[in-house]
Design a protein around this motif. Structure first.
Motif, mmCIF file in Angstrom:
data_model
loop_
_atom_site.group_PDB
_atom_site.id
_atom_site.type_symbol
_atom_site.label_atom_id
_atom_site.label_comp_id
_atom_site.label_asym_id
_atom_site.label_seq_id
_atom_site.Cartn_x
_atom_site.Cartn_y
_atom_site.Cartn_z
ATOM 1 N N VAL A 259 -7.655 22.908 20.937
ATOM 2 C CA VAL A 259 -6.732 22.163 20.088
ATOM 3 C C VAL A 259 -7.084 20.680 20.090
ATOM 4 O O VAL A 259 -6.759 19.968 19.131
ATOM 5 N N GLN A 260 -7.749 20.199 21.106
ATOM 6 C CA GLN A 260 -8.202 18.806 21.108
ATOM 7 C C GLN A 260 -9.123 18.541 19.918
ATOM 8 O O GLN A 260 -8.971 17.533 19.214
ATOM 9 N N GLU A 261 -10.055 19.465 19.665
ATOM 10 C CA GLU A 261 -10.970 19.301 18.534
ATOM 11 C C GLU A 261 -10.231 19.458 17.211
ATOM 12 O O GLU A 261 -10.506 18.733 16.238
ATOM 13 N N VAL A 262 -9.293 20.404 17.153
ATOM 14 C CA VAL A 262 -8.510 20.600 15.928
ATOM 15 C C VAL A 262 -7.713 19.336 15.608
ATOM 16 O O VAL A 262 -7.695 18.862 14.451
ATOM 17 N N ALA A 263 -7.058 18.765 16.621
ATOM 18 C CA ALA A 263 -6.268 17.552 16.397
ATOM 19 C C ALA A 263 -7.162 16.368 16.025
ATOM 20 O O ALA A 263 -6.789 15.548 15.166
ATOM 21 N N GLN A 264 -8.350 16.267 16.644
ATOM 22 C CA GLN A 264 -9.259 15.172 16.326
ATOM 23 C C GLN A 264 -9.707 15.240 14.867
ATOM 24 O O GLN A 264 -9.756 14.227 14.165
ATOM 25 N N THR A 265 -10.008 16.444 14.390
ATOM 26 C CA THR A 265 -10.391 16.613 12.986
ATOM 27 C C THR A 265 -9.246 16.222 12.061
ATOM 28 O O THR A 265 -9.450 15.553 11.033
ATOM 29 N N ALA A 266 -8.014 16.649 12.416
ATOM 30 C CA ALA A 266 -6.858 16.298 11.587
ATOM 31 C C ALA A 266 -6.633 14.788 11.569
ATOM 32 O O ALA A 266 -6.291 14.209 10.518
ATOM 33 N N VAL A 267 -6.831 14.123 12.697
ATOM 34 C CA VAL A 267 -6.662 12.663 12.756
ATOM 35 C C VAL A 267 -7.691 11.977 11.864
ATOM 36 O O VAL A 267 -7.364 11.029 11.121
ATOM 37 N N GLU A 268 -8.943 12.431 11.914
ATOM 38 C CA GLU A 268 -9.980 11.832 11.070
ATOM 39 C C GLU A 268 -9.667 12.002 9.587
ATOM 40 O O GLU A 268 -9.952 11.107 8.771
ATOM 41 N N ARG A 299 -4.437 22.691 9.636
ATOM 42 C CA ARG A 299 -3.550 22.350 8.511
ATOM 43 C C ARG A 299 -2.154 21.989 9.012
ATOM 44 O O ARG A 299 -1.513 21.066 8.488
ATOM 45 N N SER A 300 -1.671 22.696 10.023
ATOM 46 C CA SER A 300 -0.334 22.402 10.536
ATOM 47 C C SER A 300 -0.292 21.024 11.200
ATOM 48 O O SER A 300 0.662 20.265 11.004
ATOM 49 N N VAL A 301 -1.339 20.682 11.988
ATOM 50 C CA VAL A 301 -1.377 19.359 12.615
ATOM 51 C C VAL A 301 -1.512 18.272 11.538
ATOM 52 O O VAL A 301 -0.884 17.209 11.621
ATOM 53 N N SER A 302 -2.321 18.536 10.503
ATOM 54 C CA SER A 302 -2.462 17.571 9.409
ATOM 55 C C SER A 302 -1.135 17.354 8.700
ATOM 56 O O SER A 302 -0.794 16.214 8.332
ATOM 57 N N ILE A 399 4.854 21.076 19.355
ATOM 58 C CA ILE A 399 4.367 22.442 19.155
ATOM 59 C C ILE A 399 3.961 22.985 20.516
ATOM 60 O O ILE A 399 3.227 22.342 21.263
ATOM 61 N N ARG A 400 4.448 24.184 20.835
ATOM 62 C CA ARG A 400 4.049 24.874 22.064
ATOM 63 C C ARG A 400 3.420 26.199 21.686
ATOM 64 O O ARG A 400 4.027 26.984 20.958
ATOM 65 N N LEU A 401 2.210 26.435 22.215
ATOM 66 C CA LEU A 401 1.466 27.659 21.920
ATOM 67 C C LEU A 401 1.043 28.328 23.214
ATOM 68 O O LEU A 401 0.786 27.649 24.215
#
Length: 404
Positions: A259-268, A299-302, A399-401
């Motif tokens: 999720v670190q990579e997913v969030a980093q992509t959404a931030v960019e 998409r959800s983090v974005s 969000i908790r997963l």
């Protein structure tokens, strides 16, 4: 990042009671009814079974009590005596023997009754547990249910065709009907969205061609640009409906991800949008591996970041995002500065087309599907999403997963 304040308790009345609302005096029967309503069905069954066994033991004791007296009377030897005094002495001895036997029986039986009472409660508890086991299974199944598990999750209770089996079968039939209804709704949204995309694409193409005509007047170009904005908004709405329908289905893609990579992509992706609105994005991203659909999670983090940017303060706004592991669960948290959000409005923001202080209006900022998509994606991954007002304005969405 600032933490949200703890939720406050119910308001306390700090003055005299309002006129006409003095508490009514309750009768003893009403107090007994309130007490019985607080006792669980398991303990009610236990007490009922224990009371029945204890009552049966008491009846048996008094029956034996009477039988002993009758048996001594019937089997007491007769003595042929001539004098009345000897006869009275013999009858007095008979009466003393009956009384002594009954007293001994009562003394020994009282201890036995205490043991029987305790044993009856223990046996009653296990009998109630056995009787309520199918109900516990139905409760556990109902807790695990969501829209994504209705297709394959059933109680399927085995056993005789009794009342509990009938209840479980009725519940299973209701789940089947609900699954059909949800599936029909999702198919309708998906099909309608697909059908609407084609004319919107054609409209956009026609408008772009008209705007590219050098002979077009300024009024026509202004109208075309307005129509293009409306068309783009409708296209975004359709894309949101498609994504929402896809999110509410069972996950078709499950792969290891961080999720670190997913969030980093959404931030960019959201950085240009944040700079345009003068909002600073502060990140604190820690590795948190899990299994799921990376596209849907991104998409959800974005969506959370875009909402945090759109609904921010006019100047020097901030958005915080952090990821990591907390208490064995994967956590993504997004907070922002912004206007004050009443606590009673927070849960309604996750409903489709719902916005703060407005329902289906003021749609210039979006279609009102962002948080709905977030909730659908998170629930499809077996997690949950919560939001609380941030101290000073804005929201804190967490969000908790599950990790795997």
């Amino acid at each position: 990042m600032q933490e949200a304040p703890p939720p406050s308790g119910p308001p306390a009345w700090d003055g005299p009671p309002p006129p006409g609302l003095e508490p009514a005096q309750r009768t003893a029967m009403e107090r007994m009814k309130e007490l019985s309503a607080k006792v669980s069905i398991r303990w009610r069954l236990t007490l009922t079974y224990g009371a029945l066994v204890f009552a049966a033991s008491v009846v048996l004791l008094f029956s034996v009590y009477s039988i002993v007296a009758q048996a001594i009377d019937n089997n007491w030897p007769t003595l042929n005596v001539q004098s009345i005094q000897d006869q009275l002495i013999w009858q007095d001895a008979q009466q003393q023997a009956v009384t002594a036997a009954q007293n001994a029986l009562v003394r020994s039986s009282l201890m036995a009754l205490v043991g029987v009472g305790i044993l009856s409660l223990i046996i009653g508890y296990f009998v109630a547990d056995r009787a309520l086991r199918p109900v516990a299974k139905m409760t556990a199944t109902a807790r695990k249910l969501s829209e994504s598990t209705l297709a394959h999750q059933r109680i399927a209770l085995e056993g005789p065709n009794d009342e509990l089996k009938e209840l479980a079968d009725t519940f299973d039939a209701m789940l089947t009907r609900l699954n059909v209804a949800f599936d029909t709704q999702r198919r309708f949204v998906a099909n309608a969205s697909h059908e609407l995309r084609t004319p919107l694409t054609i409209n956009r193409t026609v408008l772009e061609i008209a705007l590219s005509d050098p002979e077009a007047s300024e009024d026509l170009k202004a109208l075309g640009r307005t129509l293009l904005e409306v068309n783009a908004r409708n296209e975004k709405l359709i894309e949101g409906l498609l994504l929402l329908a896809r999110s509410e289905r069972e996950l078709a893609v499950r792969k290891p991800l961080d999720v670190q990579e997913v969030a980093q992509t959404a931030v960019e992706q959201v950085q240009p949008f944040a700079q345009e609105h003068g909002v600073t994005v502060v990140t604190d991203l820690v590795s948190a591996p899990t299994i799921g659909d990376p596209v849907l999670l991104e998409r959800s983090v974005s969506n959370l970041l875009e909402n945090a940017v759109k609904y921010n303060i006019p100047e020097n706004g901030k958005v915080w995002i952090r990821t990591g592991m907390v208490d064995g669960a994967l956590v993504v948290q997004v907070a922002n500065t912004g206007q004050h959000v009443p606590a009673y409005e927070v849960n309604s923001l996750f409903e489709p087309f719902r916005r703060l202080h407005a329902d289906r209006v003021e749609s210039a900022k979006g279609a009102g599907l962002g948080l709905s998509i977030v909730r659908a994606v998170v629930q499809a991954h077996g997690g949950d999403v919560t939001a609380v007002p941030r101290d000073g304005g804005g929201l804190v969405v967490t969000i908790r997963l599950p990790t795997r």
